[in-house]
Motif scaffolding. Structure first.
Motif, PDB file in Angstrom:
ATOM      1  N   ASN A 131      -1.927  -9.606  13.067  1.00  0.00           N
ATOM      2  CA  ASN A 131      -2.477  -8.469  12.291  1.00  0.00           C
ATOM      3  C   ASN A 131      -3.469  -8.668  11.535  1.00  0.00           C
ATOM      4  OD1 ASN A 131       0.987  -7.846  12.109  1.00  0.00           O
ATOM      5  ND2 ASN A 131      -0.240  -6.591  13.487  1.00  0.00           N
ATOM      6  N   LEU A 132      -4.507  -7.901  11.698  1.00  0.00           N
ATOM      7  CA  LEU A 132      -5.652  -7.628  10.515  1.00  0.00           C
ATOM      8  C   LEU A 132      -5.003  -6.682   9.352  1.00  0.00           C
ATOM      9  CD1 LEU A 132      -8.313  -8.501   9.531  1.00  0.00           C
ATOM     10  CD2 LEU A 132      -9.006  -6.510  10.776  1.00  0.00           C
ATOM     11  N   VAL A 133      -4.870  -7.353   8.115  1.00  0.00           N
ATOM     12  CA  VAL A 133      -4.523  -6.428   7.058  1.00  0.00           C
ATOM     13  C   VAL A 133      -5.464  -6.112   6.062  1.00  0.00           C
ATOM     14  CG1 VAL A 133      -2.438  -6.375   5.509  1.00  0.00           C
ATOM     15  CG2 VAL A 133      -2.087  -7.281   7.894  1.00  0.00           C
ATOM     16  N   GLN A 134      -5.560  -4.912   5.746  1.00  0.00           N
ATOM     17  CA  GLN A 134      -6.429  -4.730   4.286  1.00  0.00           C
ATOM     18  C   GLN A 134      -5.479  -4.456   3.278  1.00  0.00           C
ATOM     19  OE1 GLN A 134      -8.574  -0.943   4.739  1.00  0.00           O
ATOM     20  NE2 GLN A 134     -10.261  -1.717   3.400  1.00  0.00           N
ATOM     21  N   CYS A 135      -5.883  -5.025   2.232  1.00  0.00           N
ATOM     22  CA  CYS A 135      -5.046  -5.029   0.951  1.00  0.00           C
ATOM     23  C   CYS A 135      -5.695  -4.474  -0.098  1.00  0.00           C
ATOM     24  CB  CYS A 135      -4.521  -6.554   0.719  1.00  0.00           C
ATOM     25  SG  CYS A 135      -3.722  -7.346   1.855  1.00  0.00           S
ATOM     26  N   ARG A 136      -4.945  -3.771  -0.882  1.00  0.00           N
ATOM     27  CA  ARG A 136      -5.357  -3.347  -2.499  1.00  0.00           C
ATOM     28  C   ARG A 136      -4.967  -4.381  -3.119  1.00  0.00           C
ATOM     29  NH1 ARG A 136      -2.473   0.999  -1.379  1.00  0.00           N
ATOM     30  NH2 ARG A 136      -0.206   0.663  -1.438  1.00  0.00           N
ATOM     31  N   GLN A 137      -5.608  -4.373  -4.419  1.00  0.00           N
ATOM     32  CA  GLN A 137      -5.487  -5.505  -5.347  1.00  0.00           C
ATOM     33  C   GLN A 137      -5.357  -6.743  -4.517  1.00  0.00           C
ATOM     34  OE1 GLN A 137      -1.657  -4.036  -6.790  1.00  0.00           O
ATOM     35  NE2 GLN A 137      -2.643  -3.509  -8.776  1.00  0.00           N
ATOM     36  N   PHE A 138      -6.624  -7.148  -3.811  1.00  0.00           N
ATOM     37  CA  PHE A 138      -6.792  -8.201  -3.084  1.00  0.00           C
ATOM     38  C   PHE A 138      -6.580  -9.675  -3.610  1.00  0.00           C
ATOM     39  CE2 PHE A 138      -9.180 -11.146  -0.397  1.00  0.00           C
ATOM     40  CZ  PHE A 138      -8.385 -11.129   0.773  1.00  0.00           C
ATOM     41  N   ASP A 139      -7.021  -9.764  -4.975  1.00  0.00           N
ATOM     42  CA  ASP A 139      -7.091 -10.942  -5.648  1.00  0.00           C
ATOM     43  C   ASP A 139      -5.334 -11.315  -5.944  1.00  0.00           C
ATOM     44  OD1 ASP A 139      -9.850 -11.230  -5.421  1.00  0.00           O
ATOM     45  OD2 ASP A 139     -10.037 -10.671  -7.373  1.00  0.00           O
ATOM     46  N   LYS A 140      -4.766 -10.306  -6.345  1.00  0.00           N
ATOM     47  CA  LYS A 140      -3.524 -10.433  -6.631  1.00  0.00           C
ATOM     48  C   LYS A 140      -2.653 -10.730  -5.160  1.00  0.00           C
ATOM     49  CE  LYS A 140       0.534  -8.164  -8.675  1.00  0.00           C
ATOM     50  NZ  LYS A 140       1.054  -6.873  -9.448  1.00  0.00           N
ATOM     51  N   ALA A 141      -2.911 -10.152  -4.215  1.00  0.00           N
ATOM     52  CA  ALA A 141      -2.351 -10.129  -2.962  1.00  0.00           C
ATOM     53  C   ALA A 141      -2.552 -11.587  -2.514  1.00  0.00           C
ATOM     54  CB  ALA A 141      -2.768  -9.102  -2.031  1.00  0.00           C
ATOM     55  N   ILE A 142      -3.757 -12.140  -2.382  1.00  0.00           N
ATOM     56  CA  ILE A 142      -4.318 -13.198  -1.976  1.00  0.00           C
ATOM     57  C   ILE A 142      -3.595 -14.597  -2.928  1.00  0.00           C
ATOM     58  CG2 ILE A 142      -6.322 -14.170  -2.814  1.00  0.00           C
ATOM     59  CD1 ILE A 142      -5.866 -13.809   0.551  1.00  0.00           C
TER      60      ILE A 142
END
Length: 141
Positions: free
Chosen positions: A59-70
């Motif tokens: 899956n290609l996933v797009q995340c909000r709050q990307f820095d937190k998610a990564i």
């Protein structure tokens, strides 16, 4: 690279435990996709993506709050940054959607320093789909 995208191919895919526990709260979009590589199942119960020329599905996933998610994903994947002893390396790869659109996204590949473990204990997944591999194993039991 558009910020906010990560490609996942194992326990972080929709329907698996690490997706529900760690990734789902950050997801604002997800698509079936693939990258080039070679996929193995490890004895620890999760997959390892290595460089290669075969399609590996996920899956290609797009995340909000990307820095937190990564940051959450880095901890989960044992990635401590360049130059460290990492379980997985976080790299940028071309990710292909089934409609032909191409994205650049972070992807976690198994550390080349641990290649001997994969060669000794890993099970090659010729289909490139860890989901399919797990479903087949459940059907056999």
């Amino acid at each position: 690279m558009k910020k906010g995208y990560v490609f996942v191919y194992g326990t972080l895919m929709d329907g698996f435990w690490n997706y529900e526990k760690h990734l789902k709260p950050h997801v604002i979009g997800k698509w079936e996709a693939w990258v080039s590589g070679t996929l193995y199942h490890l004895r620890e119960g999760y997959p390892a993506l290595l460089e290669g020329d075969n399609p590996v599905y996920g899956n290609l996933v797009q995340c909000r709050q990307f820095d937190k998610a990564i940051a959450i994903l880095d901890r989960l994947e044992g990635y401590h940054g360049p130059g460290h002893t990492n379980l997985y390396e976080r790299i940028t790869k071309a990710v292909f959607l089934h409609d032909g659109e191409v994205f650049e996204a972070f992807t976690y590949v198994y550390s080349p320093a641990r290649l001997h473990e994969v060669e000794k204990f890993g099970i090659l997944i010729p289909s490139g789909s860890w989901r399919e591999y797990i479903e087949e194993r459940k059907a056999v039991k």
